[in-house]
Design a protein around this motif. Sequence first.
Motif, mmCIF file in Angstrom:
data_model
loop_
_atom_site.group_PDB
_atom_site.id
_atom_site.type_symbol
_atom_site.label_atom_id
_atom_site.label_comp_id
_atom_site.label_asym_id
_atom_site.label_seq_id
_atom_site.Cartn_x
_atom_site.Cartn_y
_atom_site.Cartn_z
ATOM 1 N N ILE A 279 0.840 -1.192 0.000
ATOM 2 C CA ILE A 279 0.000 0.000 0.000
ATOM 3 C C ILE A 279 0.878 1.247 0.000
ATOM 4 O O ILE A 279 1.766 1.381 0.849
ATOM 5 C CB ILE A 279 -0.921 0.013 1.230
ATOM 6 N N GLN A 280 0.623 2.152 -0.965
ATOM 7 C CA GLN A 280 1.386 3.392 -1.033
ATOM 8 C C GLN A 280 0.512 4.621 -1.205
ATOM 9 O O GLN A 280 1.044 5.731 -1.354
ATOM 10 C CB GLN A 280 2.408 3.322 -2.182
ATOM 11 N N ASP A 281 -0.794 4.472 -1.198
ATOM 12 C CA ASP A 281 -1.694 5.601 -1.387
ATOM 13 C C ASP A 281 -3.047 5.227 -0.793
ATOM 14 O O ASP A 281 -3.229 4.113 -0.275
ATOM 15 C CB ASP A 281 -1.807 5.925 -2.876
ATOM 16 N N ALA A 282 -4.000 6.160 -0.865
ATOM 17 C CA ALA A 282 -5.348 5.908 -0.365
ATOM 18 C C ALA A 282 -6.370 6.268 -1.436
ATOM 19 O O ALA A 282 -6.171 7.182 -2.222
ATOM 20 C CB ALA A 282 -5.612 6.710 0.903
ATOM 21 N N GLY A 283 -7.460 5.544 -1.479
ATOM 22 C CA GLY A 283 -8.526 5.739 -2.458
ATOM 23 C C GLY A 283 -8.971 4.365 -2.945
ATOM 24 O O GLY A 283 -8.564 3.339 -2.396
ATOM 25 N N PRO A 284 -9.788 4.348 -3.974
ATOM 26 C CA PRO A 284 -10.328 5.466 -4.756
ATOM 27 C C PRO A 284 -11.647 5.999 -4.190
ATOM 28 O O PRO A 284 -12.471 5.239 -3.718
ATOM 29 C CB PRO A 284 -10.550 4.831 -6.137
ATOM 30 N N GLY A 285 -11.781 7.297 -4.254
ATOM 31 C CA GLY A 285 -13.059 7.944 -3.983
ATOM 32 C C GLY A 285 -13.442 8.115 -2.533
ATOM 33 O O GLY A 285 -14.192 9.011 -2.194
ATOM 34 N N GLU A 286 -12.952 7.257 -1.655
ATOM 35 C CA GLU A 286 -13.280 7.297 -0.231
ATOM 36 C C GLU A 286 -11.989 7.176 0.568
ATOM 37 O O GLU A 286 -10.995 6.598 0.090
ATOM 38 C CB GLU A 286 -14.233 6.167 0.152
ATOM 39 N N TYR A 287 -12.027 7.686 1.823
ATOM 40 C CA TYR A 287 -10.804 7.713 2.614
ATOM 41 C C TYR A 287 -11.016 7.262 4.061
ATOM 42 O O TYR A 287 -10.091 7.318 4.855
ATOM 43 C CB TYR A 287 -10.205 9.124 2.574
ATOM 44 N N ASP A 288 -12.224 6.812 4.374
ATOM 45 C CA ASP A 288 -12.503 6.327 5.728
ATOM 46 C C ASP A 288 -13.487 5.166 5.666
ATOM 47 O O ASP A 288 -14.464 5.121 6.397
ATOM 48 C CB ASP A 288 -13.049 7.462 6.595
ATOM 49 N N ASP A 289 -13.235 4.215 4.785
ATOM 50 C CA ASP A 289 -14.132 3.074 4.603
ATOM 51 C C ASP A 289 -13.572 1.861 5.344
ATOM 52 O O ASP A 289 -13.208 0.845 4.752
ATOM 53 C CB ASP A 289 -14.315 2.772 3.117
#
Length: 271
Positions: A192-202
Amino acid sequence: MSTPSKPRCRAVTSRPGPPTGRRIARHRLPAVVALVAAAALPLGGCSLLAAGDPSSAYPLHTGIVATTFWVGEVFDPTASDGSQVHSTYDSLWMESFGGCDGTEVDGVCQTEARTAAEDWFPTETVPLENPFYLDLPFDDVNDPGAFARRDEVVPWAGQEPYRSHRGDPLFSYLKNRWVELSFDGATCYAQIQDAGPGEYDDAEYVFGSDDERPLNDRYGGAGMDVSPAVVGCLGFDELNGEQAGVSWRFVDDADVPEGPWTRIVTTSQVR
Protein backbone atom coordinates in the motif's frame (compact mmCIF):
# COMPACT_ATOMS: atom_id res chain seq x y z
CA MET A 1 -31.43 -11.08 -7.99
CA SER A 2 -30.56 -8.23 -5.68
CA THR A 3 -29.85 -8.86 -2.03
CA PRO A 4 -30.51 -6.49 0.87
CA SER A 5 -27.54 -4.25 1.56
CA LYS A 6 -25.78 -4.67 4.87
CA PRO A 7 -26.06 -1.81 7.35
CA ARG A 8 -23.05 0.46 7.20
CA CYS A 9 -21.60 1.68 10.47
CA ARG A 10 -20.00 5.05 9.88
CA ALA A 11 -18.33 7.17 12.50
CA VAL A 12 -19.98 10.58 12.70
CA THR A 13 -17.06 12.82 11.82
CA SER A 14 -16.30 15.85 9.72
CA ARG A 15 -15.43 14.52 6.26
CA PRO A 16 -14.09 16.24 3.19
CA GLY A 17 -16.39 16.57 0.20
CA PRO A 18 -16.18 13.86 -2.46
CA PRO A 19 -13.18 14.24 -4.76
CA THR A 20 -13.79 15.25 -8.33
CA GLY A 21 -12.31 13.88 -11.49
CA ARG A 22 -12.70 11.05 -13.92
CA ARG A 23 -12.63 7.32 -13.48
CA ILE A 24 -10.18 7.13 -10.58
CA ALA A 25 -10.28 9.31 -7.49
CA ARG A 26 -6.96 9.03 -5.72
CA HIS A 27 -5.53 10.76 -2.71
CA ARG A 28 -5.33 14.14 -1.17
CA LEU A 29 -2.03 15.97 -0.93
CA PRO A 30 -0.27 15.10 2.34
CA ALA A 31 -0.98 17.48 5.17
CA VAL A 32 -0.48 17.05 8.88
CA VAL A 33 -3.94 16.58 10.33
CA ALA A 34 -4.92 18.20 13.57
CA LEU A 35 -4.86 15.70 16.39
CA VAL A 36 -8.36 14.56 17.14
CA ALA A 37 -9.83 12.43 19.89
CA ALA A 38 -8.99 8.79 19.31
CA ALA A 39 -11.88 7.44 21.32
CA ALA A 40 -13.67 4.62 19.52
CA LEU A 41 -17.08 5.42 18.11
CA PRO A 42 -19.77 2.76 18.09
CA LEU A 43 -19.62 0.34 15.18
CA GLY A 44 -22.71 -1.68 16.01
CA GLY A 45 -23.79 -4.04 13.25
CA CYS A 46 -20.34 -4.35 11.64
CA SER A 47 -17.83 -7.16 12.01
CA LEU A 48 -14.29 -5.83 12.12
CA LEU A 49 -11.10 -7.68 12.88
CA ALA A 50 -9.97 -7.20 16.44
CA ALA A 51 -7.53 -4.29 16.42
CA GLY A 52 -4.17 -5.26 17.78
CA ASP A 53 -4.79 -8.99 17.27
CA PRO A 54 -2.21 -10.14 14.68
CA SER A 55 -3.20 -13.78 15.22
CA SER A 56 -6.53 -13.15 13.49
CA ALA A 57 -6.65 -14.53 9.96
CA TYR A 58 -7.08 -11.65 7.57
CA PRO A 59 -10.37 -12.17 5.71
CA LEU A 60 -10.63 -12.48 1.95
CA HIS A 61 -12.43 -9.76 0.00
CA THR A 62 -13.96 -11.10 -3.21
CA GLY A 63 -15.42 -9.76 -6.44
CA ILE A 64 -13.78 -6.34 -6.11
CA VAL A 65 -13.37 -3.88 -8.99
CA ALA A 66 -9.81 -2.60 -9.40
CA THR A 67 -8.67 0.32 -11.53
CA THR A 68 -5.22 1.30 -12.77
CA PHE A 69 -3.03 4.14 -11.55
CA TRP A 70 0.68 4.87 -11.72
CA VAL A 71 3.34 7.13 -10.23
CA GLY A 72 3.54 10.30 -12.31
CA GLU A 73 0.02 10.15 -13.76
CA VAL A 74 -1.85 13.46 -13.88
CA PHE A 75 -5.49 13.05 -14.84
CA ASP A 76 -6.93 16.27 -13.43
CA PRO A 77 -4.46 19.05 -12.57
CA THR A 78 -7.26 21.14 -11.02
CA ALA A 79 -8.26 18.48 -8.45
CA SER A 80 -6.53 18.04 -5.10
CA ASP A 81 -6.53 14.28 -5.69
CA GLY A 82 -5.87 14.43 -9.43
CA SER A 83 -2.18 13.66 -9.59
CA GLN A 84 0.08 10.72 -8.81
CA VAL A 85 3.12 12.97 -8.69
CA HIS A 86 2.17 13.01 -5.01
CA SER A 87 0.54 10.36 -2.84
CA THR A 88 -1.39 10.80 0.36
CA TYR A 89 1.64 9.45 2.22
CA ASP A 90 4.47 10.99 0.19
CA SER A 91 4.47 14.59 -1.01
CA LEU A 92 7.36 13.71 -3.35
CA TRP A 93 6.14 10.31 -4.48
CA MET A 94 7.40 10.56 -8.06
CA GLU A 95 10.84 11.62 -6.84
CA SER A 96 10.91 8.87 -4.21
CA PHE A 97 9.93 6.27 -6.82
CA GLY A 98 12.63 7.38 -9.22
CA GLY A 99 10.50 8.96 -11.92
CA CYS A 100 7.53 8.10 -14.10
CA ASP A 101 6.28 4.55 -13.59
CA GLY A 102 5.60 4.24 -17.30
CA THR A 103 6.64 6.04 -20.43
CA GLU A 104 7.00 9.76 -21.16
CA VAL A 105 5.08 10.82 -24.29
CA ASP A 106 5.36 14.53 -25.14
CA GLY A 107 6.25 15.20 -21.53
CA VAL A 108 3.25 13.28 -20.19
CA CYS A 109 3.72 10.21 -17.99
CA GLN A 110 1.60 7.41 -19.44
CA THR A 111 1.18 3.78 -18.52
CA GLU A 112 2.78 0.99 -20.53
CA ALA A 113 2.48 -2.74 -21.06
CA ARG A 114 4.69 -4.90 -18.82
CA THR A 115 6.20 -8.33 -19.39
CA ALA A 116 7.04 -11.31 -17.20
CA ALA A 117 10.52 -11.35 -18.74
CA GLU A 118 11.16 -8.00 -17.04
CA ASP A 119 9.41 -9.01 -13.79
CA TRP A 120 6.65 -6.54 -14.71
CA PHE A 121 9.03 -3.65 -13.94
CA PRO A 122 8.92 -0.33 -15.86
CA THR A 123 11.00 -0.24 -19.03
CA GLU A 124 12.17 3.39 -18.99
CA THR A 125 12.68 4.04 -15.26
CA VAL A 126 14.88 2.28 -12.75
CA PRO A 127 12.57 2.24 -9.74
CA LEU A 128 13.87 3.13 -6.30
CA GLU A 129 10.74 1.76 -4.65
CA ASN A 130 8.56 -1.28 -5.19
CA PRO A 131 6.63 -1.04 -8.49
CA PHE A 132 4.05 -3.46 -7.07
CA TYR A 133 1.82 -1.02 -5.20
CA LEU A 134 -1.87 -0.24 -4.63
CA ASP A 135 -4.22 1.95 -2.66
CA LEU A 136 -7.17 1.17 -0.42
CA PRO A 137 -9.86 3.61 0.78
CA PHE A 138 -8.58 4.25 4.30
CA ASP A 139 -6.29 7.27 4.73
CA ASP A 140 -5.09 6.92 8.29
CA VAL A 141 -2.99 10.10 8.16
CA ASN A 142 -4.91 12.88 6.40
CA ASP A 143 -8.54 11.90 6.93
CA PRO A 144 -9.60 13.05 10.43
CA GLY A 145 -12.15 10.27 10.87
CA ALA A 146 -9.81 7.49 9.78
CA PHE A 147 -6.98 8.90 11.89
CA ALA A 148 -9.22 9.11 14.96
CA ARG A 149 -10.25 5.45 14.84
CA ARG A 150 -7.23 3.74 13.32
CA ASP A 151 -6.17 2.31 16.68
CA GLU A 152 -9.60 0.71 16.99
CA VAL A 153 -9.99 -0.75 13.50
CA VAL A 154 -6.50 -1.52 12.13
CA PRO A 155 -5.78 -5.14 13.15
CA TRP A 156 -2.03 -4.63 13.63
CA ALA A 157 -2.37 -1.36 15.60
CA GLY A 158 -1.24 -3.09 18.80
CA GLN A 159 1.98 -4.38 17.25
CA GLU A 160 5.27 -2.54 17.08
CA PRO A 161 6.23 -0.24 15.52
CA TYR A 162 2.60 0.94 15.18
CA ARG A 163 1.81 0.91 18.90
CA SER A 164 4.63 3.34 19.62
CA HIS A 165 3.24 5.78 17.04
CA ARG A 166 -0.24 6.13 18.47
CA GLY A 167 -1.36 9.72 17.89
CA ASP A 168 1.50 10.39 15.46
CA PRO A 169 0.11 11.96 12.24
CA LEU A 170 3.47 11.54 10.53
CA PHE A 171 3.37 7.74 10.77
CA SER A 172 0.96 5.62 8.75
CA TYR A 173 -0.30 2.22 9.85
CA LEU A 174 -1.24 1.41 6.24
CA LYS A 175 1.76 2.55 4.18
CA ASN A 176 3.99 -0.36 3.09
CA ARG A 177 1.61 -3.08 4.34
CA TRP A 178 1.40 -6.11 2.08
CA VAL A 179 -1.70 -7.22 0.20
CA GLU A 180 -2.25 -10.50 -1.64
CA LEU A 181 -4.25 -10.04 -4.86
CA SER A 182 -5.79 -12.74 -7.06
CA PHE A 183 -7.51 -12.66 -10.43
CA ASP A 184 -8.36 -15.39 -12.93
CA GLY A 185 -5.98 -17.93 -11.39
CA ALA A 186 -3.04 -15.56 -10.88
CA THR A 187 -1.82 -14.36 -7.48
CA CYS A 188 0.54 -11.43 -6.90
CA TYR A 189 1.54 -9.25 -3.97
CA ALA A 190 1.83 -5.49 -3.55
CA GLN A 191 2.41 -2.80 -0.93
CA ILE A 192 0.00 0.00 0.00
CA GLN A 193 1.39 3.39 -1.03
CA ASP A 194 -1.69 5.60 -1.39
CA ALA A 195 -5.35 5.91 -0.37
CA GLY A 196 -8.53 5.74 -2.46
CA PRO A 197 -10.33 5.47 -4.76
CA GLY A 198 -13.06 7.94 -3.98
CA GLU A 199 -13.28 7.30 -0.23
CA TYR A 200 -10.80 7.71 2.61
CA ASP A 201 -12.50 6.33 5.73
CA ASP A 202 -14.13 3.07 4.60
CA ALA A 203 -12.96 0.89 7.49
CA GLU A 204 -15.96 -1.43 7.19
CA TYR A 205 -14.85 -2.54 3.73
CA VAL A 206 -11.08 -2.42 4.25
CA PHE A 207 -10.97 -4.19 7.63
CA GLY A 208 -14.37 -5.88 7.76
CA SER A 209 -14.73 -9.64 8.00
CA ASP A 210 -18.08 -9.93 6.19
CA ASP A 211 -16.84 -9.30 2.62
CA GLU A 212 -18.36 -5.83 2.78
CA ARG A 213 -18.77 -3.90 -0.49
CA PRO A 214 -16.77 -0.67 -0.93
CA LEU A 215 -18.59 2.49 0.01
CA ASN A 216 -17.35 4.12 -3.21
CA ASP A 217 -19.98 3.99 -5.97
CA ARG A 218 -17.99 5.72 -8.72
CA TYR A 219 -15.51 4.33 -11.24
CA GLY A 220 -17.43 1.07 -11.44
CA GLY A 221 -17.62 0.87 -7.65
CA ALA A 222 -13.84 0.33 -7.49
CA GLY A 223 -12.39 -0.78 -4.17
CA MET A 224 -8.74 -0.23 -5.06
CA ASP A 225 -6.32 1.19 -7.60
CA VAL A 226 -3.36 -0.98 -8.62
CA SER A 227 -0.05 -0.28 -10.35
CA PRO A 228 0.97 -1.29 -13.89
CA ALA A 229 3.13 -4.07 -12.44
CA VAL A 230 0.08 -5.55 -10.70
CA VAL A 231 -2.03 -5.12 -13.85
CA GLY A 232 0.53 -7.10 -15.85
CA CYS A 233 1.17 -9.70 -13.17
CA LEU A 234 -2.53 -10.45 -12.71
CA GLY A 235 -3.26 -10.33 -16.44
CA PHE A 236 -6.03 -7.75 -16.46
CA ASP A 237 -8.13 -7.47 -19.60
CA GLU A 238 -7.13 -3.85 -20.22
CA LEU A 239 -3.92 -1.89 -19.75
CA ASN A 240 -5.77 1.05 -18.19
CA GLY A 241 -9.35 0.36 -17.21
CA GLU A 242 -11.66 -1.21 -14.67
CA GLN A 243 -11.28 -4.88 -13.82
CA ALA A 244 -13.98 -6.73 -11.90
CA GLY A 245 -13.51 -9.99 -10.06
CA VAL A 246 -10.37 -9.27 -8.03
CA SER A 247 -9.90 -10.90 -4.62
CA TRP A 248 -7.56 -9.56 -1.96
CA ARG A 249 -6.52 -9.82 1.65
CA PHE A 250 -3.84 -8.41 3.93
CA VAL A 251 -0.79 -10.55 4.60
CA ASP A 252 2.01 -10.13 7.11
CA ASP A 253 5.59 -9.66 5.95
CA ALA A 254 6.53 -13.21 6.90
CA ASP A 255 3.80 -14.63 4.66
CA VAL A 256 4.88 -12.86 1.47
CA PRO A 257 6.61 -15.35 -0.86
CA GLU A 258 9.68 -14.44 -2.88
CA GLY A 259 8.78 -12.97 -6.24
CA PRO A 260 9.27 -9.92 -8.43
CA TRP A 261 7.42 -7.93 -5.76
CA THR A 262 10.29 -8.56 -3.30
CA ARG A 263 13.07 -7.32 -5.59
CA ILE A 264 12.57 -3.86 -4.08
CA VAL A 265 10.62 -3.47 -0.84
CA THR A 266 9.48 0.03 0.09
CA THR A 267 10.20 1.00 3.71
CA SER A 268 9.92 4.82 3.69
CA GLN A 269 7.34 6.46 5.91
CA VAL A 270 5.19 9.59 5.60
CA ARG A 271 6.75 12.73 4.25
